[in-house]
Design a protein around this motif. Sequence first.
Motif, mmCIF file in Angstrom:
data_model
loop_
_atom_site.group_PDB
_atom_site.id
_atom_site.type_symbol
_atom_site.label_atom_id
_atom_site.label_comp_id
_atom_site.label_asym_id
_atom_site.label_seq_id
_atom_site.Cartn_x
_atom_site.Cartn_y
_atom_site.Cartn_z
ATOM 1 N N TYR A 1 -5.390 0.605 8.879
ATOM 2 C CA TYR A 1 -4.176 1.419 8.818
ATOM 3 C C TYR A 1 -2.998 0.605 9.348
ATOM 4 C CZ TYR A 1 -7.147 5.401 7.832
ATOM 5 O OH TYR A 1 -8.038 6.269 7.244
ATOM 6 N N GLY A 2 -2.122 0.226 8.440
ATOM 7 C CA GLY A 2 -0.913 -0.481 8.815
ATOM 8 C C GLY A 2 0.292 0.341 8.416
ATOM 9 N N PRO A 3 1.046 -0.104 7.430
ATOM 10 C CA PRO A 3 2.244 0.635 6.995
ATOM 11 C C PRO A 3 1.926 1.745 5.998
ATOM 12 C CG PRO A 3 2.086 -1.433 5.828
ATOM 13 C CD PRO A 3 0.940 -1.424 6.805
ATOM 14 N N PHE A 4 1.066 2.681 6.394
ATOM 15 C CA PHE A 4 0.703 3.794 5.516
ATOM 16 C C PHE A 4 1.774 4.883 5.566
ATOM 17 C CE2 PHE A 4 -0.951 5.094 9.653
ATOM 18 C CZ PHE A 4 -0.481 6.389 9.734
ATOM 19 N N GLN A 5 1.678 5.818 4.627
ATOM 20 C CA GLN A 5 2.560 6.985 4.651
ATOM 21 C C GLN A 5 2.002 8.080 3.754
ATOM 22 O OE1 GLN A 5 6.612 6.286 3.405
ATOM 23 N NE2 GLN A 5 7.241 8.399 3.727
ATOM 24 N N PHE A 6 2.113 9.319 4.216
ATOM 25 C CA PHE A 6 1.950 10.466 3.323
ATOM 26 C C PHE A 6 3.308 10.740 2.687
ATOM 27 C CE2 PHE A 6 -1.702 11.015 6.052
ATOM 28 C CZ PHE A 6 -2.667 11.550 5.219
ATOM 29 N N LEU A 7 3.295 10.994 1.393
ATOM 30 C CA LEU A 7 4.539 11.235 0.680
ATOM 31 C C LEU A 7 5.272 12.444 1.238
ATOM 32 C CD1 LEU A 7 3.410 10.775 -3.038
ATOM 33 C CD2 LEU A 7 4.826 9.199 -1.703
ATOM 34 N N ASP A 8 6.582 12.350 1.316
ATOM 35 C CA ASP A 8 7.430 13.528 1.530
ATOM 36 C C ASP A 8 7.827 14.000 0.133
ATOM 37 O OD1 ASP A 8 7.250 13.480 4.342
ATOM 38 O OD2 ASP A 8 8.829 11.992 4.476
ATOM 39 N N GLY A 9 9.035 13.653 -0.317
ATOM 40 C CA GLY A 9 9.385 13.945 -1.694
ATOM 41 C C GLY A 9 8.544 13.104 -2.637
ATOM 42 N N PHE A 10 8.138 13.677 -3.771
ATOM 43 C CA PHE A 10 7.246 12.976 -4.683
ATOM 44 C C PHE A 10 8.019 11.958 -5.507
ATOM 45 C CE2 PHE A 10 4.868 12.758 -8.819
ATOM 46 C CZ PHE A 10 3.843 11.971 -8.318
ATOM 47 N N ASP A 11 7.837 10.695 -5.147
ATOM 48 C CA ASP A 11 8.402 9.565 -5.880
ATOM 49 C C ASP A 11 7.238 8.677 -6.262
ATOM 50 O OD1 ASP A 11 9.618 7.323 -6.852
ATOM 51 O OD2 ASP A 11 10.617 6.780 -4.972
ATOM 52 N N ASP B 1 16.383 14.797 8.018
ATOM 53 C CA ASP B 1 17.074 13.759 7.248
ATOM 54 C C ASP B 1 16.765 12.360 7.763
ATOM 55 O OD1 ASP B 1 18.205 15.668 5.638
ATOM 56 O OD2 ASP B 1 20.109 15.747 6.732
ATOM 57 N N TRP B 2 16.636 12.226 9.083
ATOM 58 C CA TRP B 2 16.410 10.891 9.644
ATOM 59 C C TRP B 2 15.052 10.314 9.261
ATOM 60 C CZ3 TRP B 2 12.226 10.454 12.858
ATOM 61 C CH2 TRP B 2 11.789 11.593 13.541
ATOM 62 N N ALA B 3 14.124 11.165 8.804
ATOM 63 C CA ALA B 3 12.786 10.687 8.460
ATOM 64 C C ALA B 3 12.809 9.672 7.324
ATOM 65 C CB ALA B 3 11.886 11.861 8.086
ATOM 66 N N SER B 4 13.780 9.812 6.429
ATOM 67 C CA SER B 4 13.838 8.895 5.275
ATOM 68 C C SER B 4 14.250 7.492 5.670
ATOM 69 C CB SER B 4 14.810 9.437 4.221
ATOM 70 O OG SER B 4 16.130 9.516 4.745
ATOM 71 N N HIS B 5 14.730 7.326 6.908
ATOM 72 C CA HIS B 5 15.166 6.002 7.357
ATOM 73 C C HIS B 5 14.114 5.288 8.201
ATOM 74 C CE1 HIS B 5 19.108 7.006 5.808
ATOM 75 N NE2 HIS B 5 19.174 8.083 6.583
ATOM 76 N N ILE B 6 12.941 5.924 8.373
ATOM 77 C CA ILE B 6 11.875 5.261 9.123
ATOM 78 C C ILE B 6 11.371 4.066 8.332
ATOM 79 C CG2 ILE B 6 9.550 5.524 10.065
ATOM 80 C CD1 ILE B 6 10.170 8.488 10.471
ATOM 81 N N SER B 7 11.291 2.927 8.974
ATOM 82 C CA SER B 7 10.859 1.699 8.317
ATOM 83 C C SER B 7 9.526 1.269 8.919
ATOM 84 C CB SER B 7 11.891 0.587 8.497
ATOM 85 O OG SER B 7 11.471 -0.620 7.921
ATOM 86 N N ILE B 8 8.499 1.168 8.070
ATOM 87 C CA ILE B 8 7.173 0.768 8.521
ATOM 88 C C ILE B 8 6.819 -0.556 7.865
ATOM 89 C CG2 ILE B 8 4.750 1.434 8.703
ATOM 90 C CD1 ILE B 8 6.621 3.343 10.129
ATOM 91 N N SER B 9 6.471 -1.539 8.675
ATOM 92 C CA SER B 9 6.151 -2.869 8.142
ATOM 93 C C SER B 9 4.724 -3.240 8.506
ATOM 94 C CB SER B 9 7.124 -3.910 8.698
ATOM 95 O OG SER B 9 6.853 -4.152 10.068
ATOM 96 N N CYS B 10 4.317 -4.456 8.156
ATOM 97 C CA CYS B 10 2.976 -4.941 8.491
ATOM 98 C C CYS B 10 2.868 -5.288 9.967
ATOM 99 C CB CYS B 10 2.638 -6.176 7.648
ATOM 100 S SG CYS B 10 2.393 -5.813 5.893
ATOM 101 N N SER B 11 3.952 -5.306 10.692
ATOM 102 C CA SER B 11 3.919 -5.658 12.105
ATOM 103 C C SER B 11 3.248 -4.559 12.899
ATOM 104 C CB SER B 11 5.333 -5.863 12.645
ATOM 105 O OG SER B 11 5.334 -5.985 14.051
#
Length: 494
Positions: A272-282, A483-493
Motif C-alpha cells: 500500500y503506497g499511493p492508493f486511493q478510493f475514488l471520490d468523484g468517478f473519473d 473541497d480541500w480533499a481534492s488537493h491531497i497529493s499522494i506519492s511513492c514516498s
Amino acid sequence: MTATATDTRTAAPWTPSWQSGFAQLGPAFGREILPTPLPDPYWVGTSEEVADSLGLPQGWQRSSELLAAFTGNALLPGSRPLASVYSGHQFGVWAGQLGDGRALLLGQTHGLEVQLKGSGRTPYSRMGDGRAVLRSSIREFLCSEALHALGVPTTRALCVTGSPAPVAREEMETAAVVTRVAPSFIRFGHFEHFASRRQYGELRRLADFVIEGWYPECQDTADASGRAGYAAFLRAVSERTARLIAHWQAVGFCHGVMNTDNMSILGLTLDYGPFQFLDGFDPGHICNHSDTQGRYAFDRQPAVAWWNLHCLAQALMPLIDDAHAAEEALSSYEAVFTDAYLSLMRAKLGLLEAREGDAALVQGALALLAAEQVDWTIFWRRLSHAQVAQDFAPVRELFLQPAGFDAWLLQYQELTTHMDRRLMADLMLKSNPKYVLRNYLAEQAIAQAKLGRFEELQTLQTLLARPFDEHPGFEAYAGFPPDWASHISISCSS
C-alpha cells in the motif's frame, strides 16, 4: 552493518510455533538480518481479528515485550528475520534487482507469514533508509483491514508501532513499523529475479514451493517433465489476478503503483503506497503524484495487470518451455475478469440473476457517473436505499443534468420489474459500502496521530471493519469529501 539474525534478544510472552516456509528455500532467496531498533516505541493501532488468527494471547497489546518485538527492538523466540531478494519492472521499465529494502520476514505461524515493514536497512535497501513513516504506516494499516472487510483479497495488518525517531522524506517525519501478515509475500518479481539471472534451479524450486503450498491442483496437470503443471500454475495465477482487479474496479480502488514487484503471486492486494478510493468517478483518475504518465490510472488497472502477467509468463518460460502453452495459460484472463467484474456489478445493482442487457445497464451507469464525476460510493449507497424505499429522488439529486439518469432508471426498472425488491435491496446494501477509506479521512486520522491522539484512527477502524452497516451517529464519515480533499497529493514516498 546490521547484525545477522543470531542475536539473542527475545520477546515474551508470545512464543509462536514457527513453521518451515519461505526460509527453507535457501540462501539464494534472501539474507538473514536483524531489525534495527527504534527509540521510545509506542502503540499506534492494533487488530484483534488478526491477532486471533495468529494465536496471540489476550491482552497482547499491553505487553512491553511484544511492543518491542513488533518495533524491531527484540526478537520473538525462534525468529530468524529474513529479507528476500526479487527484481521487477517499475513503471514499465526493467529495474533489475530490488528486494525487501525495509521489510523483514519474522517467520510463518498458523499458516501466515509475519513481516515487519519499516524495520531498518537490509542488503536490498539500495539508497533507502529502510524506514517507514507514521503517515504511510497508518494508511497501510487502515486500508488493508478496510479492503478485507469489503471482501477484497489483501494482505492484513496486525499492528502499527511508532517512534519519535526522525525520518527524512519530502519533509521530516517520524518513524513507524507495520506488522503485516499474509499466507505469502511472494511477488511476480521473485520469479523475474531468478529468470533474469538464469538461475533456473532456484526458479523451479520457487515455483514448486508456491504450487505445493497454494496451487496443489496444478500438480495433477504435470507431465513427466512437469511442464504442464507450470502452465496450469500460470493460468491459475492469471485468473486469481483477474478476480482481484475486478474487485478493485467494483469498489473504486486505485492501487497507484502496480509494478511487477508489487504483484502478489497469490492474487492479494500488496504494498500500500499511493492508493486511493475514488471520490468523484473519473475513469482516468491518477492517484499517484509520481505517476506523471498516468500508467496506473484507475481505468488502466486491468490492462496493467495483464501486462504484468506477461512479464510473469516470460519469467516462467524456462519451466513451461512452450510459448503456445504460456499464451494459452493467459488466454482466460479477459473472460475471467469480465465475468467477475460483471458479477460484482450485478450485486451492486441488486440483480438477482444474470440476464441479457446487464452489461449495457452497467456501462450506462458508468457513463452517467463519469459525465458528471458523481461520487462513486455515495451513488451506489443511495441507489441501495432508493431500492428499499422505492424513492429515487436522492439519487437523482446527485446529477446536475438528471435527464440521463431518468432514462437509465427507466431501463433499470424495466429490467428488474419481475424481481423481488426486498431481496434486491438486501443484496445491494451488502454490496455497496457506506464507508470507505477516503484520503481525507486518513489524513485527519494521521494529523491526530502525529499529536499522539489515536481516537480518530480507532473510530475509522471500527467503521471500516463493518463498512456496510449504518453506524448511526457517524454519518459524517460517509458524506461528501470537503473541497480541500481534492488537493491531497499522494506519492511513492513513504
